[in-house]
Design an enzyme around this catalytic site. Structure first.
Site, short mmCIF file in Angstrom:
data_model
loop_
_atom_site.label_atom_id
_atom_site.label_comp_id
_atom_site.label_asym_id
_atom_site.label_seq_id
_atom_site.Cartn_x
_atom_site.Cartn_y
_atom_site.Cartn_z
N ASN A 1 0.88 -1.17 0.00
CA ASN A 1 0.00 0.00 0.00
C ASN A 1 0.92 1.22 0.00
O ASN A 1 1.44 1.61 1.04
CB ASN A 1 -0.89 -0.06 1.24
CG ASN A 1 -1.81 1.14 1.37
OD1 ASN A 1 -1.80 2.02 0.50
ND2 ASN A 1 -2.58 1.18 2.43
N ARG B 1 -8.62 16.18 6.32
CA ARG B 1 -9.42 16.54 5.13
C ARG B 1 -10.75 17.14 5.57
O ARG B 1 -11.34 16.73 6.56
CB ARG B 1 -9.69 15.30 4.27
CG ARG B 1 -8.48 14.83 3.52
CD ARG B 1 -8.75 13.52 2.79
NE ARG B 1 -7.95 12.44 3.34
CZ ARG B 1 -8.17 11.14 3.10
NH1 ARG B 1 -9.16 10.77 2.32
NH2 ARG B 1 -7.40 10.23 3.64
N HIS C 1 -12.61 3.57 0.18
CA HIS C 1 -12.59 2.65 1.33
C HIS C 1 -13.26 1.32 0.99
O HIS C 1 -13.75 0.61 1.88
CB HIS C 1 -13.31 3.27 2.55
CG HIS C 1 -12.45 4.23 3.32
ND1 HIS C 1 -12.95 5.34 3.94
CD2 HIS C 1 -11.12 4.23 3.59
CE1 HIS C 1 -11.98 6.00 4.53
NE2 HIS C 1 -10.85 5.35 4.32
N GLU D 1 -8.11 -4.54 5.64
CA GLU D 1 -8.00 -4.33 4.19
C GLU D 1 -6.92 -5.22 3.57
O GLU D 1 -7.07 -5.69 2.45
CB GLU D 1 -7.72 -2.84 3.91
CG GLU D 1 -8.91 -1.97 4.22
CD GLU D 1 -8.56 -0.59 4.73
OE1 GLU D 1 -7.81 -0.50 5.73
OE2 GLU D 1 -9.01 0.40 4.16
N ARG E 1 -2.67 -2.27 -3.17
CA ARG E 1 -3.84 -1.43 -2.94
C ARG E 1 -3.75 -0.26 -3.91
O ARG E 1 -2.76 0.49 -3.90
CB ARG E 1 -3.84 -0.92 -1.50
CG ARG E 1 -5.05 -0.07 -1.23
CD ARG E 1 -5.07 0.38 0.19
NE ARG E 1 -6.28 1.14 0.46
CZ ARG E 1 -6.66 1.50 1.67
NH1 ARG E 1 -5.94 1.17 2.70
NH2 ARG E 1 -7.76 2.20 1.84
#
Ligand code: ADP
Length: 397
Positions: free
Chosen positions: A10, A243, A183, A381, A95
């Protein structure tokens, strides 16, 4: 004798997270190691954990050991090789944040796919180029291994058209300006867990709140994403660590025209200086804010909770009710106080949380009379990537 493993990678702008799974035999991939290199190109650090029950170890690296993604991967691999000399990476799972309008599941990365990923870079300029750098680095290190891309957008690709669009001139939809949602690897994992532990809920109306440094929510009907809070980029929806989440586009015009900020300055503000950090002016870290005894920290948390409750109402309306609300991500899995506040006075939607179960971080935190089951399920994940890598490898053989 060699041991077939999959690596998952990732790659972020200055980080490279990795994990290694044993994929021998027919069962689930088995975690062997997880870790990451942070601050690539600066003063890098390496974090590793060999198995979930072992302690995580952090060490400083020399700058040359991680001056770019390739050398960071080299450093991580040297450690993994030393620890697991028999391991042979047959497949590497990446990813990839953006799969554009077409990729609705994980794919083997061949030249055509890599070309398409590069063409998607303008849609996610802060993420996709780094993901591609991870692929390029892995191809050099493992020329014989299968490379597989797992997309954060894929889980949402079958959401209804009404949730795929923005109300701007139609031509931009065809040019790819759509509500993609992100996500997806986390939502796929949670959905799979629900199917395993609560099949009736899986077949029903589910809202998942992935609350980490990045945060989003997703409405899932019978295992299929029907709406999510992130849109064209992972900037939309909930406020996050740094964010801003949903914002009136008019603010952008104002900042540029009246405050004289450039496009890049506004973008950096919205991605890196807003959210919990921007509102509190203290930290993007929820733990710090929960312990900070100043009004600015409280206001940042108030806004975070307010937006989650507001989105929950909207997603519940989309689904026609909620059978299960699932919390995951660092905040969702650990922040008792935030879960309590999100679920407060929600009996009108069928949600009643049991204080003791919530404080114990139990898997089910709702009362036995709650119409909606409220759950805490740690997301994974990496395992979703490892499963896809193992499956695609088997399909090639
Ligand atoms: P990322 O999106 O980077 O993967 P994580 O899912 O690890 O982020 O979530 C990080 C967030 O989780 C941080 O805001 C951190 O403060 C919060 N968090 C982790 N543990 C706790 C805790 N025990 N209580 C409150 N917040 C927590």
């Amino acid at each position: 004798m060699t041991l077939p493993v999959t690596l998952t990678l990732n790659a972020g702008s200055s980080s490279l997270k990795f994990s290694m799974y044993n994929i021998a035999g027919a069962g689930e991939p088995q975690l062997m190691a997880v870790g990451g290199v942070e601050n690539i190109g600066g003063q890098p650090q390496l974090k590793t954990q060999f198995g979930l029950n072992e302690p995580a170890v952090k060490q400083d690296l020399a700058a040359v050991q991680a001056q770019d993604h390739s050398s960071a991967l080299n450093t991580a691999l040297a450690l993994l090789r030393e620890k697991f000399p028999a391991a042979k990476a047959s497949v590497v799972g990446h990813r990839v944040v953006h799969g554009g309008p077409h990729f609705s599941k994980a794919v083997v990365i061949n030249d055509a796919v890599l070309k398409e990923l590069k063409s998607l870079s303008p849609l996610a300029p802060l993420h996709e180029p780094h993901n591609i750098a991870g692929v390029e680095a892995a191809k050099i290190h493992f020329p014989d291994a299968l490379q597989v891309a797992c997309f954060d957008t894929a889980f949402h690709r079958k959401h209804p058209k009404v949730n795929d669009t923005f109300a701007i001139p139609r031509e931009y939809y065809d040019k790819g300006v759509r509500r993609y949602g992100f996500h997806g690897l986390s939502y796929e994992y949670i959905s799979g867990e629900l199917e395993r532990i609560a099949p009736l809920l899986f077949a029903g109306r589910v809202v998942v709140a992935h609350l980490g440094n990045g945060a989003s929510m997703c409405a899932i009907l019978n295992g299929r994403s029907v709406a999510s809070t992130m849109g064209f980029t992972p900037l939309d929806g909930l406020p996050m660590g740094t964010r801003c989440g949903q914002i009136d586009p008019g603010v952008i015009f104002y900042l540029q025209q009246q405050e004289g900020l450039s496009v890049d300055q506004v973008r950096d503000m919205f991605y890196y200086k807003s959210g919990l950090l921007g509102l509190s002016d203290i930290s993007n870290d929820m733990r710090v804010l929960l312990n900070a005894q100043v009004p600015e920290a409280h206001e940042a948390i108030d806004y975070f909770v307010f937006r989650i409750r507001r989105e929950l109402g909207g997603l519940a309306a989309t689904l026609g009710g909620v059978d299960a609300l699932v919390f995951c991500g660092g905040i969702g899995e650990n922040a008792v106080e935030i879960r309590r506040r999100i679920c407060e006075d929600l009996s009108w939607i069928g949600i009643e949380v049991d204080t003791n179960k919530n404080e114990a971080n139990a898997q089910v935190i709702s009362t036995e009379f709650s119409r909606t089951r409220v759950m805490v399920i740690p997301t994974n994940e990496e395992l979703v990537i490892a499963r896809a890598a193992k499956r695609l490898l088997a399909e090639q053989q």
